[in-house]
Every structure is written in C-alpha cells, then in structure tokens.
Scaffold this motif. Structure first.
Motif, PDB file in Angstrom:
ATOM      1  N   ARG A 159     -30.426  38.587  47.444  1.00 50.77           N
ATOM      2  CA  ARG A 159     -29.254  39.457  47.501  1.00 50.77           C
ATOM      3  C   ARG A 159     -29.315  40.561  46.458  1.00 50.77           C
ATOM      4  NH1 ARG A 159     -24.232  35.286  49.043  1.00 50.77           N
ATOM      5  NH2 ARG A 159     -24.899  35.026  51.229  1.00 50.77           N
ATOM      6  N   GLU A 160     -29.902  40.284  45.298  1.00 48.83           N
ATOM      7  CA  GLU A 160     -30.079  41.348  44.299  1.00 48.83           C
ATOM      8  C   GLU A 160     -31.038  42.411  44.822  1.00 48.83           C
ATOM      9  OE1 GLU A 160     -30.910  40.427  40.277  1.00 48.83           O
ATOM     10  OE2 GLU A 160     -29.415  38.826  40.142  1.00 48.83           O
ATOM     11  N   ALA A 161     -32.097  41.964  45.489  1.00 49.97           N
ATOM     12  CA  ALA A 161     -33.053  42.915  46.063  1.00 49.97           C
ATOM     13  C   ALA A 161     -32.384  43.762  47.137  1.00 49.97           C
ATOM     14  CB  ALA A 161     -34.246  42.163  46.647  1.00 49.97           C
TER      15      ALA A 161
ATOM     16  N   THR B 189     -29.707  48.828  49.004  1.00 47.63           N
ATOM     17  CA  THR B 189     -28.442  49.447  49.398  1.00 47.63           C
ATOM     18  C   THR B 189     -28.128  50.641  48.511  1.00 47.63           C
ATOM     19  OG1 THR B 189     -27.563  47.343  50.220  1.00 47.63           O
ATOM     20  CG2 THR B 189     -25.961  49.063  49.686  1.00 47.63           C
ATOM     21  N   SER B 190     -28.359  50.477  47.200  1.00 49.81           N
ATOM     22  CA  SER B 190     -28.074  51.567  46.253  1.00 49.81           C
ATOM     23  C   SER B 190     -28.980  52.766  46.484  1.00 49.81           C
ATOM     24  CB  SER B 190     -28.228  51.071  44.811  1.00 49.81           C
ATOM     25  OG  SER B 190     -29.591  50.840  44.489  1.00 49.81           O
ATOM     26  N   LYS B 191     -30.126  52.544  47.116  1.00 52.26           N
ATOM     27  CA  LYS B 191     -31.061  53.633  47.396  1.00 52.26           C
ATOM     28  C   LYS B 191     -30.848  54.227  48.790  1.00 52.26           C
ATOM     29  CE  LYS B 191     -34.538  51.522  44.370  1.00 52.26           C
ATOM     30  NZ  LYS B 191     -34.290  52.400  43.223  1.00 52.26           N
ATOM     31  N   GLY B 192     -29.793  53.766  49.463  1.00 52.23           N
ATOM     32  CA  GLY B 192     -29.427  54.334  50.756  1.00 52.23           C
ATOM     33  C   GLY B 192     -30.238  53.832  51.932  1.00 52.23           C
TER      34      GLY B 192
ATOM     35  N   ARG C  58     -30.537  52.000  57.500  1.00 52.34           N
ATOM     36  CA  ARG C  58     -29.752  53.224  57.689  1.00 52.34           C
ATOM     37  C   ARG C  58     -30.643  54.360  58.209  1.00 52.34           C
ATOM     38  NH1 ARG C  58     -26.284  54.993  52.778  1.00 52.34           N
ATOM     39  NH2 ARG C  58     -25.218  56.105  54.440  1.00 52.34           N
ATOM     40  N   PRO C  59     -30.035  55.418  58.738  1.00 48.91           N
ATOM     41  CA  PRO C  59     -30.823  56.575  59.192  1.00 48.91           C
ATOM     42  C   PRO C  59     -31.663  57.135  58.052  1.00 48.91           C
ATOM     43  CG  PRO C  59     -28.554  56.741  59.956  1.00 48.91           C
ATOM     44  CD  PRO C  59     -28.594  55.588  58.990  1.00 48.91           C
ATOM     45  N   ARG C  60     -32.807  57.676  58.372  1.00 45.30           N
ATOM     46  CA  ARG C  60     -33.746  58.158  57.365  1.00 45.30           C
ATOM     47  C   ARG C  60     -33.120  59.212  56.452  1.00 45.30           C
ATOM     48  NH1 ARG C  60     -39.214  57.571  56.992  1.00 45.30           N
ATOM     49  NH2 ARG C  60     -40.323  59.110  55.734  1.00 45.30           N
TER      50      ARG C  60
END
Length: 241
Positions: A62-64, A69-72, A85-87
């Motif tokens: 979950r940390e990974a 997630t923080s990098k989009g 997510r979309p590129r």
C-alpha cells in the motif's frame, strides 16, 4: 563485504528495510506501467496477487501504491480497485519517474525527448546567465570549464560536462531552474556519456563549451544563446547519427 548497516539499532534497520522494499515495489510497478504492461484505463491485479508477486506485506504494497498515486500513475477507488490513469496525468517531471522512464523507453525516443527539452531551455538559460551571474556562480562555472579542459578520460569529461551545464542553470539566479537541473541530472549524465563515446574523441565538443563559457563571462547574451544552440546542435547530430 562489510555490512554498512552494522551498528544501526533494530528499529532504524527495520525502517530502512521497509523503505527499501516499498521503493522496490514502486519501481517495479511503475516501470511496468511505463513499459505498457498495464495500459491506461486497465486495472492492476488485486492486492493479494501483488503481495504474492513481490513477496511483501500489505503495508509495504500500500505504501508503494501511494507512491505511484502521488506521481499521477494510478487511482484507487472502493469497489472499483486500482486503475492506471491516462498518460497525460503522469508526472514525468518527477525525478523518480524520469529515471524510470529512461530505463524502459526506447533509447532513441528518450534521447530525442530529452534533447528537445534541453533545446527549449538551455539556450535561453545561457543568455539569462550572462545578465544574472554573480562572482560565486561564475567561479563554479569557471571551475567546471577548467575540469573539462583538463579531463583525461571519458569519466572525467562527463563529470565536468554535467557540472558545466548545471552551473549554467545555477548562474541564471532563477530558483525555478536549479531544481530542473537536479531533476534531469541522472538522465542528462547518461546522454552526455553516450555523446562522448560517439564522438571521435571524448572531448570533441570542448570548443563549443568554451564558446558558451566565454560569452557568459563577457555578458554577451546573444552570443551565449547562439553558442549554446550550436553546442546542442552538435549533440543532436551525434544522437541522430
């Protein structure tokens, strides 16, 4: 080989191992997404599958996932799962992401993308440095140029070449450009090394670097912009050649 972690208390050692594990999982999942193993809009495997694949706990996984997630790159939603997510949402101007991308992108494709970025920024930065450099910044740039002149092999040249370009950005006295240098440092070093090895001799572009340095010292903005453009033109020719 001696254990560099000897003497560290057990709590600290456990934290380091935990951090290393989640960093490894983030890297492997992140590069898999960048490589196209999981395309935008697709779902990642369930947590249990990912835990088994990487041999880690749910906490580490979950940390990974939070890192990605923080990098989009991904988005997690209850009852839907974790989707890529979309590129265009990916933060490729993140130091980790840029480094990961350089590892999985086709080499020529990545080299040209980095080159395009440099061509948009560095000529203007060289011109800006002529107006904004102070004695400290000029001293560091001069030291880097001297190291390029004195370089006896590829490794010495690449270290000095990288420092030279970072010093040009620093000499602009624009706090937004310095982090940019830090951001591209690892990938730029790889490009500079490749260019040095492709040249007839490793320091074949010394004259072009000297022209940039001389123009900055003389505070000649147009000459600095033109000299940096010429230098990057040599770089592009080597990449495409």
């Amino acid at each position: 080989m001696a254990d560099n972690r000897a003497g560290i208390d057990s709590t600290t050692k456990e934290f380091i191992i935990h951090r290393d594990l989640h960093g490894r999982v983030a890297y492997e999942l992140g590069t898999a997404i960048l490589r196209g193993d999981f395309v935008p809009g697709s779902s990642l495997p369930r947590e249990v599958e990912l835990m088994e694949r990487f041999g880690v706990s749910r906490t580490v996984l979950r940390e990974a996932l939070r890192t990605l997630t923080s990098k989009g790159m991904i988005q997690s939603r209850p009852k839907i799962g974790t989707r890529v997510r979309p590129r265009e949402a990916w933060n490729l101007l993140d130091a980790d992401m840029l480094h990961w991308y350089s590892r999985v992108a086709p080499p020529m494709h990545f080299a040209l993308k980095l080159q395009e970025m440099r061509e948009m920024i560095e000529p203007y930065a060289a011109a800006l440095a002529t107006r904004n450099h102070d004695a400290h910044a000029l001293g560091k740039l001069e030291k880097a140029h001297r190291a390029m002149v004195a370089a006896q092999n590829v490794d010495e040249w690449v270290r000095a070449d990288l420092e030279f370009h970072l010093c040009v950005l620093a000499a602009c006295s624009n706090e937004l450009l310095v982090p940019l240098g830090v951001l591209i440092e690892r990938t730029l070093e790889g490009q500079l090394r490749l260019n040095a090895k492709r040249a007839e001799v490793f320091n074949a572009s010394l004259a072009e670097h000297t022209a940039v340095f001389t123009a900055i010292v003389a505070r000649d903005a147009e000459a600095a912009r033109r000299a940096m453009s010429d230098l990057l033109g040599v770089t592009r020719a080597r990449i495409e050649g």
